[in-house]
Design an enzyme around this catalytic site. Structure first.
Site, PDB file in Angstrom:
ATOM      1  N   GLU A 129       0.850  -1.187   0.000  1.00  0.00           N
ATOM      2  CA  GLU A 129       0.000   0.000   0.000  1.00  0.00           C
ATOM      3  C   GLU A 129       0.893   1.246   0.000  1.00  0.00           C
ATOM      4  O   GLU A 129       1.844   1.298   0.771  1.00  0.00           O
ATOM      5  CB  GLU A 129      -0.903   0.026   1.239  1.00  0.00           C
ATOM      6  CG  GLU A 129      -1.911   1.171   1.149  1.00  0.00           C
ATOM      7  CD  GLU A 129      -2.876   1.224   2.327  1.00  0.00           C
ATOM      8  OE1 GLU A 129      -2.825   0.360   3.226  1.00  0.00           O
ATOM      9  OE2 GLU A 129      -3.688   2.155   2.336  1.00  0.00           O
ATOM     10  N   GLY A 140       3.375   2.238  11.023  1.00  0.00           N
ATOM     11  CA  GLY A 140       3.104   1.383  12.181  1.00  0.00           C
ATOM     12  C   GLY A 140       2.889  -0.080  11.832  1.00  0.00           C
ATOM     13  O   GLY A 140       3.509  -0.970  12.403  1.00  0.00           O
ATOM     14  N   ALA A 141       2.025  -0.325  10.860  1.00  0.00           N
ATOM     15  CA  ALA A 141       1.696  -1.707  10.501  1.00  0.00           C
ATOM     16  C   ALA A 141       0.875  -1.700   9.226  1.00  0.00           C
ATOM     17  O   ALA A 141       0.481  -0.636   8.752  1.00  0.00           O
ATOM     18  CB  ALA A 141       0.901  -2.365  11.620  1.00  0.00           C
ATOM     19  N   GLU A 190      -2.287  -3.940   7.021  1.00  0.00           N
ATOM     20  CA  GLU A 190      -3.387  -4.895   7.186  1.00  0.00           C
ATOM     21  C   GLU A 190      -3.502  -5.947   6.085  1.00  0.00           C
ATOM     22  O   GLU A 190      -4.610  -6.453   5.843  1.00  0.00           O
ATOM     23  CB  GLU A 190      -4.700  -4.105   7.265  1.00  0.00           C
ATOM     24  CG  GLU A 190      -5.161  -3.429   5.938  1.00  0.00           C
ATOM     25  CD  GLU A 190      -4.742  -1.983   5.791  1.00  0.00           C
ATOM     26  OE1 GLU A 190      -3.751  -1.567   6.427  1.00  0.00           O
ATOM     27  OE2 GLU A 190      -5.397  -1.246   5.021  1.00  0.00           O
ATOM     28  N   ASN A 191      -2.409  -6.331   5.426  1.00  0.00           N
ATOM     29  CA  ASN A 191      -2.483  -7.344   4.353  1.00  0.00           C
ATOM     30  C   ASN A 191      -3.388  -8.502   4.770  1.00  0.00           C
ATOM     31  O   ASN A 191      -3.318  -8.963   5.909  1.00  0.00           O
ATOM     32  CB  ASN A 191      -1.089  -7.915   4.088  1.00  0.00           C
ATOM     33  CG  ASN A 191      -0.039  -6.846   4.034  1.00  0.00           C
ATOM     34  OD1 ASN A 191      -0.106  -5.959   3.214  1.00  0.00           O
ATOM     35  ND2 ASN A 191       0.918  -6.899   4.954  1.00  0.00           N
ATOM     36  N   HIS A 246      -6.489  -2.019  15.234  1.00  0.00           N
ATOM     37  CA  HIS A 246      -6.721  -1.261  14.000  1.00  0.00           C
ATOM     38  C   HIS A 246      -6.528  -2.162  12.769  1.00  0.00           C
ATOM     39  O   HIS A 246      -7.394  -2.229  11.896  1.00  0.00           O
ATOM     40  CB  HIS A 246      -5.762  -0.070  13.961  1.00  0.00           C
ATOM     41  CG  HIS A 246      -5.860   0.772  12.733  1.00  0.00           C
ATOM     42  ND1 HIS A 246      -6.569   1.956  12.691  1.00  0.00           N
ATOM     43  CD2 HIS A 246      -5.350   0.601  11.478  1.00  0.00           C
ATOM     44  CE1 HIS A 246      -6.482   2.468  11.474  1.00  0.00           C
ATOM     45  NE2 HIS A 246      -5.743   1.674  10.717  1.00  0.00           N
ATOM     46  N   GLU A 247      -5.393  -2.854  12.739  1.00  0.00           N
ATOM     47  CA  GLU A 247      -5.122  -3.691  11.554  1.00  0.00           C
ATOM     48  C   GLU A 247      -6.120  -4.833  11.467  1.00  0.00           C
ATOM     49  O   GLU A 247      -6.584  -5.190  10.387  1.00  0.00           O
ATOM     50  CB  GLU A 247      -3.689  -4.229  11.564  1.00  0.00           C
ATOM     51  CG  GLU A 247      -2.589  -3.178  11.707  1.00  0.00           C
ATOM     52  CD  GLU A 247      -2.705  -1.995  10.767  1.00  0.00           C
ATOM     53  OE1 GLU A 247      -3.258  -2.154   9.670  1.00  0.00           O
ATOM     54  OE2 GLU A 247      -2.256  -0.891  11.146  1.00  0.00           O
ATOM     55  N   HIS A 255      -9.405  -3.691  10.050  1.00  0.00           N
ATOM     56  CA  HIS A 255      -9.369  -3.464   8.598  1.00  0.00           C
ATOM     57  C   HIS A 255      -9.871  -4.690   7.831  1.00  0.00           C
ATOM     58  O   HIS A 255     -10.245  -4.564   6.663  1.00  0.00           O
ATOM     59  CB  HIS A 255      -7.935  -3.182   8.134  1.00  0.00           C
ATOM     60  CG  HIS A 255      -7.570  -1.719   8.085  1.00  0.00           C
ATOM     61  ND1 HIS A 255      -8.386  -0.753   7.549  1.00  0.00           N
ATOM     62  CD2 HIS A 255      -6.435  -1.067   8.467  1.00  0.00           C
ATOM     63  CE1 HIS A 255      -7.785   0.424   7.618  1.00  0.00           C
ATOM     64  NE2 HIS A 255      -6.609   0.267   8.171  1.00  0.00           N
ATOM     65  N   GLU A 307      -9.579   4.283   6.383  1.00  0.00           N
ATOM     66  CA  GLU A 307      -8.734   4.727   7.498  1.00  0.00           C
ATOM     67  C   GLU A 307      -9.527   5.493   8.565  1.00  0.00           C
ATOM     68  O   GLU A 307      -9.373   5.241   9.752  1.00  0.00           O
ATOM     69  CB  GLU A 307      -7.540   5.544   6.992  1.00  0.00           C
ATOM     70  CG  GLU A 307      -6.572   4.753   6.110  1.00  0.00           C
ATOM     71  CD  GLU A 307      -6.034   3.480   6.763  1.00  0.00           C
ATOM     72  OE1 GLU A 307      -6.190   3.311   7.994  1.00  0.00           O
ATOM     73  OE2 GLU A 307      -5.460   2.638   6.045  1.00  0.00           O
TER      74      GLU A 307
END
Ligand code: B3K
Ligand code: ZN
Length: 887
Positions: free
Chosen positions: A127, A267-268, A270-271, A303-304, A307, A326
């Site tokens: 992303e 931060g991370a 979300e794949n 959060h991830e 998603h 987001e």
């Protein structure tokens, strides 16, 4: 590096893709010197496309093309054209198989986008547009495909081979190599593709979903970090439960993997089923991680995970819709964190970020709406506006609809658009359809940038027993938007009388029979100027406005200081009790700033000291609230409310106020510190213990301002004997910002020796030194860049030293000779070639040059011009610099 191209992409130019990719098969052959990517794409023309004979235009960036065929017929060099970031094949059938092989060099990829190497492991970040650095593709979120991924690598160096979805087979190959094949049954856009290959260990657990699906949960880390995964695992399971309970959303695969990576731009990520995390957002242990760190891990893991529905199952049609996933997901994770810990503290922290970073962005050269109209480089749009203001917009919908109708709306949204790539408009429409509420005017929050200003005044008519609130709203112009229409602003409020909250009877509105408690309401401010009349008001009330910060606006109401003191004690809204304390602090600090500018001596308003004493002496109060209310408005917030910004005077005023509080309340701070030092039981990152530590450490910070032997002793003892990193770091911060030079130097040295094998702790050590407000910090920061533990290629280290100095150390960054600005410009130029995303992000503090005093403006502008004159600027840096300098 992609070169700067001044091409702007517009939302209005959006067109559906000319081609679709039904199936994607990728085969990676990872070697030390290079990686080969063989892709097989089942493609066809999009029946919805405008042009039925359009050429095939694939995205690709910095790729070496080794083979290309269509339906097994090689495409010769004359059959395609490659320019910039695309490859065009002029003639293709309506439906075909495209095969292509690209050669890439992950070990040389310092942009940390696409496939790259972080120490010994291979990982991806796609992303927004990183997939095009792996292979030629339709790298846009509305092209969704089902993926099968085969990974071959050396068995010793890369025993773990991961990709999205389910593992379908493994195989041993010749030459000490092995293979894993992964299949993801859910179609997804390329930005959610992920691959990991490396020597990793894992911690495992399971979760059983509401319909009985057993999900294997794994967190992959380096062996040395195996003891730091428990908190992330617990947070993941809590998030899975919460999403079922609050949103009815269940996980949809049998496996969920998290991988921790050292070198990561944010931060991370979300794949699908293979979340990749910055180590700083997943690893946690009491010995090495602060309370804030624990909370960050909990929030980011959630959060991830969230998603998976808000982003993956329902994704974005194009990158202008980024806030669709987001903003919504930040709102979801904020509510989750509020439910897991302290709701008021979480809100205060989030509003703090919004009112400093986001309001500043919205008033600067990069201001953009929550749904932007245009961009040059999409990576520059992962902003506080898209994330935090976007979350506030969703929060306002929640406030307007109430929890039940909001849930009806989210159910409808997920059901209606499952498996699709959609727009912010689709989200709002679902909310409207489910609730019956007209959100027509509300949509302006998505299209208009800038922070609305709301001026309110109240008038009590003692004869008629009415209280009239008059609101005026306006919004400053922003780039490309000279005029603004009035917003639909929800104002949550109540009226307070001497004996408590008053019953509200709004003229022209029947009392709501559903609410037993008629002391709280939400006003719909929709016009440029609007009045609300409350009837049967028995006494002149003090209004409590914008409760819980119900809208991202700047509210002005002329409260007297006594009214603010009254609200601090009596408002039934916790957020507004804190806000009253903040506004009282703002008034007092403004006075001190003015005095400082005029070379006058002025004492801190005595009422602040009395209020502080009352807070510290009242045993009935929540400790977290006391800590929050005893914290004066930050310098960043003062900079928002006093423009042009006089950084040095703001700093001097706040320091003076803190010292006066410390001197006057020495006894109270000492007693409170002592009482709170006696903790029962082991360290826990629980709301209760966090509150206790935050107040205790605030007392320590105040006491250390006194610069006396006793405070120093207390601080040194805490530093030496603490069993947790929160208390240790708090003591080190207090010491580093004090004048106890020999103790400071020794403590920093010892801390480094003790923790040199924990990179995340060393990042804190860097950051503490970079944010010291004392003179000489820039010199120290320059030395730190040559410290053996510093690496310019590691974004966490760059953020800890350069980012922290320029973004969180105003008094030193803005030193009057401009050396801070020069330092930043040099680092941006250096990083521009290595990692454009990080370079561009660092530019934030320089880009807002127009709000400072004229001498500072000139120095800042000169540095921006110096960067602009560099011969080869990345698109990322070019966009920020050119917009910052534009008239
Ligand atoms: N979606 C990612 C952000 C990707 C940033 C790319 N430059 C992380 C997140 O917001 O969850
Ligand atoms: Zn996100």
């Amino acid at each position: 590096m992609r070169d700067a191209q001044a091409t702007t992409i517009y939302l209005k130019d959006y067109q559906v893709p000319d081609f679709l990719i039904d199936r994607t098969a990728l085969h990676f052959e990872i070697f030390d010197s290079h990686t080969l990517v063989h892709s097989t794409l089942a493609m066809r023309r999009n029946p919805a496309a405008k042009n039925a004979s359009a050429p095939l235009v694939l995205d690709g960036c910095e790729l070496e093309l080794e083979a290309l065929s269509i339906d097994d017929q090689a495409v010769t060099e004359s059959g395609y054209e490659s320019a910039g970031e695309s490859l065009t094949i002029h003639t293709v059938p309506d439906s075909f198989t495209l095969r292509c092989t690209t050669r890439i060099y992950p070990q040389n990829n310092t942009s940390l986008e696409g496939l790259y190497k972080s120490s010994t492991m291979y990982c991806t970040q796609c992303e927004a547009e990183g997939f095009r650095k792996i292979t030629y593709f339709l790298d846009r979120p509305d092209v969704m495909s089902v993926y099968t991924v085969t990974v071959d690598a050396d068995s010793k160096r890369c025993p773990v081979l991961l990709s999205n979805g389910n593992l379908v087979s493994t195989e041993t190959l010749e030459g000490g190599r092995h293979r894993a094949v992964w299949e993801d049954p859910h179609k997804k856009p390329a930005y959610l593709f992920a691959l990991v290959a490396g020597d990793l260990e894992r911690v495992s657990d399971t979760f059983t979903t509401m319909n009985g699906r057993k999900v294997d949960l794994h967190i992959y880390v380096e062996e040395k970090d195996l003891d730091k995964c428990d908190h992330a695992m617990l947070s993941l399971k809590n998030a899975m439960t919460w999403d079922e309970e609050v949103y009815g959303r269940e996980y949809d695969l049998d496996i969920f993997n998290i991988v921790a990576v050292d070198d990561f731009n944010m931060g991370a990520m979300e794949n699908k089923s293979l979340n990749i995390f910055n180590t700083s957002c997943v690893l946690a242990s009491p010995g090495t991680t602060t309370d804030a760190g624990f909370q960050r891990v909990e929030g980011v893991v959630a959060h991830e995970y969230f998603h998976n529905w808000s982003g993956n199952r329902v994704t974005c049609r194009d990158w202008f819709q980024l806030s669709l996933k987001e903003g919504f997901t930040v709102f979801r994770d904020a509510e989750f964190s509020a439910d897991m810990g302290s709701r008021v503290v979480k809100r205060v922290e989030d509003v703090g970020l919004l009112r400093t970073a986001q309001f500043a962005e919205d008033a600067g050269p990069m201001a953009h709406p929550v749904r932007p109209d245009s961009y040059m480089e999409i990576s520059n749009f992962y902003t506080v506006t898209i994330y935090e203001k976007g979350a506030e917009v969703v929060r306002m919908i929640h406030t307007l609809l109430g929890p039940e109708l909001f849930r009806k709306g989210s159910d409808l949204y997920f059901d209606r658009f499952d498996g699709q790539a959609v727009t912010c408009e689709d989200f709002v429409k679902a909310m409207e359809d489910a609730s019956g509420m007209d959100l027509g005017q509300f949509r302006l929050w998505y299209s208009q940038a800038g922070t609305p200003q709301v001026d309110a005044r109240g008038e009590y008519d003692a004869e008629a027993n009415t209280y009239t609130l008059t609101f005026k709203q306006s919004c400053p112009k922003t780039p490309g938007q000279p005029q603004k229409e009035p917003f639909h602003i929800p104002i949550a409020m109540g009226l307070l009388g001497d004996a408590g909250a008053l019953r509200l009877e709004l003229k022209g509105e029947a009392p709501n029979p559903d609410t037993a408690d008629n002391t709280h309401t939400v006003l719909h401010l929709k016009q440029a100027e609007q009045q609300f009349v409350f009837e049967n008001v028995p006494e002149k009330p003090v209004p409590s406005l914008l409760r819980g910060f119900s809208a991202p606006v700047k509210l002005q109401f002329d409260y007297s200081r006594d009214e603010l003191l009254f609200l601090m004690q009596h408002d039934d809204d916790g957020f507004n009790r804190w806000e009253a304390a903040q506004q009282l602090g703002v008034l007092a600090l403004k006075e001190l700033v003015a005095a400082h500018q005029n070379n006058e001596v002025r004492a801190l308003d005595e009422r602040l000291i009395t209020a502080g004493r009352n807070l510290l002496n009242d045993d009935s109060l929540d400790l977290a609230m006391v800590a929050l209310m005893l914290t004066l408005p930050t310098e960043a917030y003062m900079a928002e409310v006093m423009q042009p910004v006089d950084v040095l005077s703001i700093h001097a005023a706040r320091m003076q106020a803190r010292l006066e509080l410390a001197t006057a309340l020495k006894e109270e701070f000492t007693n409170t510190y002592r009482t709170l030092s006696r903790r029962q039981g082991d360290y826990q990152p629980s709301a209760e213990q966090i509150a206790q530590r935050s107040l205790k450490n605030l007392c320590l910070q105040y006491l250390m301002l006194l610069n006396d032997e006793h405070s120093l002793q207390v601080c040194m003892e805490q530093l030496d004997t603490s069993d947790n990193m929160t208390d240790r770091i708090a003591a080190l911060v207090a010491l580093v910002n004090s004048e106890h030079e020999p103790q400071k130097a020794l403590a920093l040295q010892k801390f480094y020796q003790d923790w040199q094998h924990e990179p995340l702790v060393i990042n804190q050590w860097f950051q503490i030194q970079a944010t010291s407000h004392l003179p000489g910090t820039l010199k120290r920061v320059q030395e730190l860049l040559n410290h053996p533990a510093f690496e310019i290629r590691n974004p966490n280290k760059v953020r800890a030293v350069i980012g922290a100095f320029c973004g969180q150390n105003a008094v030193n960054f803005h030193q009057t000779d401009g050396a801070g600005y020069r330092f930043l410009a040099d680092r941006v130029i250096e990083l521009n070639t290595l990692n454009p995303q990080i370079a561009s992000r660092l530019l934030g503090p320089l880009s807002k040059w127009r709000k400072y005093l004229p001498e500072q403006q000139a120095l800042m502008k000169a540095e921006l011009e110096r960067i602009a004159a560099e011969p080869k600027l990345s698109r990322d840096v070019f966009e920020v610099v050119s917009k910052s300098l534009a008239d």
